[in-house]
Write an enzyme that holds these catalytic residues in place. Sequence first.
Site, PDB file in Angstrom:
ATOM      1  N   GLU A  74       0.826  -1.206   0.000  1.00  0.00           N
ATOM      2  CA  GLU A  74       0.000   0.000   0.000  1.00  0.00           C
ATOM      3  C   GLU A  74       0.861   1.256   0.000  1.00  0.00           C
ATOM      4  O   GLU A  74       0.579   2.212  -0.722  1.00  0.00           O
ATOM      5  CB  GLU A  74      -0.930  -0.027   1.214  1.00  0.00           C
ATOM      6  CG  GLU A  74      -1.756   1.235   1.400  1.00  0.00           C
ATOM      7  CD  GLU A  74      -2.705   1.520   0.253  1.00  0.00           C
ATOM      8  OE1 GLU A  74      -3.196   2.660   0.178  1.00  0.00           O
ATOM      9  OE2 GLU A  74      -2.961   0.615  -0.573  1.00  0.00           O
ATOM     10  N   HIS A  77       2.542   2.010  -3.348  1.00  0.00           N
ATOM     11  CA  HIS A  77       1.544   2.605  -4.241  1.00  0.00           C
ATOM     12  C   HIS A  77       1.337   4.081  -3.909  1.00  0.00           C
ATOM     13  O   HIS A  77       1.272   4.935  -4.804  1.00  0.00           O
ATOM     14  CB  HIS A  77       0.224   1.838  -4.117  1.00  0.00           C
ATOM     15  CG  HIS A  77      -0.893   2.431  -4.911  1.00  0.00           C
ATOM     16  ND1 HIS A  77      -2.118   2.726  -4.370  1.00  0.00           N
ATOM     17  CD2 HIS A  77      -0.969   2.790  -6.217  1.00  0.00           C
ATOM     18  CE1 HIS A  77      -2.892   3.242  -5.300  1.00  0.00           C
ATOM     19  NE2 HIS A  77      -2.232   3.297  -6.420  1.00  0.00           N
ATOM     20  N   HIS A 137     -12.150   5.491  -7.468  1.00  0.00           N
ATOM     21  CA  HIS A 137     -10.699   5.668  -7.370  1.00  0.00           C
ATOM     22  C   HIS A 137     -10.006   5.081  -8.605  1.00  0.00           C
ATOM     23  O   HIS A 137      -9.082   5.697  -9.160  1.00  0.00           O
ATOM     24  CB  HIS A 137     -10.202   4.984  -6.097  1.00  0.00           C
ATOM     25  CG  HIS A 137      -8.789   5.343  -5.733  1.00  0.00           C
ATOM     26  ND1 HIS A 137      -8.310   6.633  -5.777  1.00  0.00           N
ATOM     27  CD2 HIS A 137      -7.754   4.571  -5.310  1.00  0.00           C
ATOM     28  CE1 HIS A 137      -7.048   6.645  -5.390  1.00  0.00           C
ATOM     29  NE2 HIS A 137      -6.679   5.414  -5.113  1.00  0.00           N
ATOM     30  N   HIS A 247     -20.166  -7.169 -17.301  1.00  0.00           N
ATOM     31  CA  HIS A 247     -18.821  -6.900 -17.803  1.00  0.00           C
ATOM     32  C   HIS A 247     -18.540  -7.708 -19.065  1.00  0.00           C
ATOM     33  O   HIS A 247     -17.906  -7.209 -20.003  1.00  0.00           O
ATOM     34  CB  HIS A 247     -17.801  -7.246 -16.709  1.00  0.00           C
ATOM     35  CG  HIS A 247     -16.393  -6.876 -17.059  1.00  0.00           C
ATOM     36  ND1 HIS A 247     -16.021  -5.622 -17.477  1.00  0.00           N
ATOM     37  CD2 HIS A 247     -15.239  -7.617 -17.054  1.00  0.00           C
ATOM     38  CE1 HIS A 247     -14.722  -5.587 -17.702  1.00  0.00           C
ATOM     39  NE2 HIS A 247     -14.221  -6.787 -17.466  1.00  0.00           N
ATOM     40  N   HIS A 305      -4.456  -7.772 -16.634  1.00  0.00           N
ATOM     41  CA  HIS A 305      -5.744  -7.414 -17.240  1.00  0.00           C
ATOM     42  C   HIS A 305      -6.083  -5.953 -16.952  1.00  0.00           C
ATOM     43  O   HIS A 305      -6.606  -5.246 -17.821  1.00  0.00           O
ATOM     44  CB  HIS A 305      -6.834  -8.337 -16.693  1.00  0.00           C
ATOM     45  CG  HIS A 305      -8.141  -8.229 -17.416  1.00  0.00           C
ATOM     46  ND1 HIS A 305      -8.258  -8.290 -18.780  1.00  0.00           N
ATOM     47  CD2 HIS A 305      -9.405  -8.066 -16.946  1.00  0.00           C
ATOM     48  CE1 HIS A 305      -9.525  -8.163 -19.127  1.00  0.00           C
ATOM     49  NE2 HIS A 305     -10.242  -8.026 -18.036  1.00  0.00           N
TER      50      HIS A 305
END
Length: 346
Positions: A74, A77, A137, A247, A305
């Site tokens: 985290e 990032h 986000h 999706h 992906h």
Amino acid sequence: MNGNYRRLALAALLLALVVVSLGAYVRLSDAGLGCPDWPGCYGKLVGVPDQAHEIKAAEASFGKPVEAPKAWKEMIHRYAAGLLGLAILALAAMAWRQRQHRKPWLEILLLAVVTGQALLGMLTVTRLLKPVIVTSHLLGGMSTLALLAVLVLRDQGTRRAPPKALPGGLRVLGALALFAVLVQIALGGWVSSNYAAAICADFPTCQGRWWPEMDTHHAFTLDRELGATASGALLSGAALTAIHWAHRLGAGMVLLLAGGFGLRLLARAETRIHGQWLLAALLLQLGLGIANILLQLPLPLAVAHNTGAALLLVTTLAATARVFQRSEARHRYTMGGFTRQFQTVR
């Protein structure tokens, strides 16, 4: 803009792609709550608690065990996102100093988006991965990437004269393809933030059926907590199936529109390279999506992906921008010719 600006814009674009991929890695490795606070981690702005006394104090203060590997994911990032924010701030400052030559609206918009991203990052932690916030986000990250791509592409308009005219239908198809990709990214974010990717383990059917049982009402209720309905009940498998299936349907629409756009571009010499990149990104993304289903979401493929979605967005945006730039350049050239003829007559 000068060379330093262009180099910084390109570096920021590449960094944004890294940040999007890191965000996917954090989310998919269940490290989104690796740090229970924001912007630091267990009260530390630099690093995470690793000494015995630090871990003991952190666990006493926050009431949860310190998981250093997740916390580091985290924080890395966050550091990368912070560096990207500084790069965008520098771009905005450079553009502001040159505002007499060009209005810095795009850079100011980028700065506003990145500020909103910081707020969403905080809410992601404080609201315990609420799906609508996590998806927002992700979309904010993709928007940052797209705006940086526009920034890089902005000065690369067609300079050849006379440019060949492109059919008006190609612009419409490009805009539709770009819209379809954006909607599909939003649907993919909703799948990921609701952990609905593994609900269908077969392809092309889902649970052995072409139209499985679905609960679209609870699936697409936005104001709810993770894994729950708006009333607080457990979110059903039928709702997760609806999220996943939407999706897949979106992927079909992207295949038709972006694929058709890419083939049209491929047929014209002046846009062939954009068609090749677009079709390559599209096929890669479809292949990664199918592989994730059949292999049950191995982490590297799942992250790839997400990165593939970012690449598809950028290639579709670049191709669409190319079509619009050539059309506008053609218009300017034609109008310039009319002006020269008028002046000759006078």
